[in-house]
Design an enzyme around this catalytic site. Structure first.
Site, PDB file in Angstrom:
ATOM      1  N   GLY A 162       0.799  -1.219   0.000  1.00 22.61           N
ATOM      2  CA  GLY A 162       0.000   0.000   0.000  1.00 22.61           C
ATOM      3  C   GLY A 162       0.831   1.268   0.000  1.00 22.61           C
ATOM      4  O   GLY A 162       1.956   1.303   0.508  1.00 22.61           O
TER       5      GLY A 162
ATOM      6  N   CYS B  93       1.612   2.381   3.532  1.00 17.20           N
ATOM      7  CA  CYS B  93       2.038   1.298   4.413  1.00 17.20           C
ATOM      8  C   CYS B  93       3.565   1.262   4.462  1.00 17.20           C
ATOM      9  O   CYS B  93       4.226   1.343   3.428  1.00 17.20           O
ATOM     10  CB  CYS B  93       1.510  -0.039   3.904  1.00 17.20           C
ATOM     11  SG  CYS B  93       2.004  -1.458   4.915  1.00 17.20           S
TER      12      CYS B  93
END
Length: 346
Positions: free
Chosen positions: A183, A186
């Site tokens: 992500g 992330c």
């Protein structure tokens, strides 16, 4: 210690090879799919794109907008029961087919899930969401949830390897969420060194899931409609989006102004920002595994959806797939060293 030396690939490492096509127009392409599920005694029909269960993406407003196009929203798990009841009371009648309730695995999560479903029994999907789906405790929780809700479609994740996909399907899941660290907000791969290139994870996990009659969601790593097409081409049944759906009117996140231009905040759910907001602090035994960014404000999400769905239809015409379901069989990936000519970039 051991080293796996076989090649693992991400979206940036490949392109889809064009093939002869009899399609005359993108308008001929159908993006709708129908799924029957391994355990739940029901089926679903719609466009298999899902808004991620982040509080800056998976909102009730997003769900209302996406449901109009038969897309799913995984609602973030920080709404109160009162919020849920108020939303369902004013939502379209078929909204239960296009939302998933997100839940953790703590006792308080179990109680909250039961309370929401007691009043809103038409909701079809339960998303059991943890950062690390490899723990024995997680598989046990999936079994308990299946026993409690035999007719709900259970999504569980996240994992990135075939053996864990099989274990979670056998434990009672219908759909496995695939992705660790891809992500845009992330930082798990940086903080822990753990992860798996997303394209290879999809290919391996899809093979494992389909062999048992289950499905997978590709969760994370898509930054363009082309990446979504690659995820479907690699075998994903559903694709979950975070950053691509952030920054809209329907998204969460604070609206801020920078140099006279509007931006919206977008952050990972394991970030310091998210943990302080929802639990008051970052626990002393863990590190933040997410970051906060400011995304240029993009107005209504409908415009972005048109871009995404139009890109998918175009992919299908390039390879001769009349339906999204056919895209995997019509996909041949070629490895590349570059994706695009970037001489003119903003």
């Amino acid at each position: 210690m051991r080293i796996e030396s076989d090649l693992k690939l991400g979206f940036k490492d490949v392109m889809i090879r064009p093939k002869r096509s009899t399609l005359k127009s993108r308008s001929q392409v159908s993006l709708q799919r129908e799924f029957k599920f391994l355990h739940a005694n029901n089926s679903w029909e719609g466009i298999p794109v899902i808004a991620a269960n982040m509080d800056t993406v998976g909102t009730f407003n997003m769900a209302t907008a996406l449901a109009k196009n038969k897309l799913i929203t995984a609602i973030h798990k920080h709404y109160s029961i009162t919020d849920w009841n108020a939303f369902i009371a004013n939502a379209p009648k078929d909204i239960g087919d296009y939302i998933a309730i997100s839940t953790g695995i703590k006792p308080k999560d179990v109680k909250k899930l039961a309370s929401i479903l007691e009043v809103n029994s038409t909701i079809k999907f339960i998303c059991i969401d943890v950062a690390n789906g490899y723990s024995e405790r997680f598989a046990d929780f999936v079994k308990q949830t299946r026993e409690t809700y035999p007719n709900k479609v259970i999504i569980a994740g996240n994992v990135v390897t075939g053996e864990m996909v099989e274990e979670l399907l056998l434990a009672g899941s219908d759909i496995i969420k695939v992705g660790i660290g891809p992500g845009s907000v992330c930082t798990t791969r940086v903080k822990t060194g753990v992860g798996y290139p997303q394209l290879s994870a999809i290919i391996e996990c899809a093979e494992a899931a389909h062999g048992l009659g289950g499905q997978i969601i590709s969760d994370g790593g898509c930054s363009s409609p082309g990446d979504i097409a690659k995820a479907f081409g690699a075998g994903a049944d559903f694709v979950m989006l975070g950053g691509m759906l952030a920054g809209h009117n329907e998204s969460g996140g604070e609206l801020v102004e920078r140099n006279g231009k509007p931006f919206k905040q977008f952050y990972g759910m394991s970030s310091t920002t998210a943990m302080k907001k929802h639990v008051g602090e970052v626990a002393e035994y863990r590190a933040s595994e997410g970051k906060i960014v400011e995304v240029p404000f993009r107005g209504d999400v409908e415009t972005t959806l048109q871009d995404i769905l139009g890109g998918l239809r175009s992919t299908c015409t390039y390879v001769g797939a009349l339906r999204l379901k056919e895209l995997t069989k019509r996909t041949t990936f070629i490895r590349v060293a570059e994706q695009e000519n970037r001489i003119y970039t903003e």
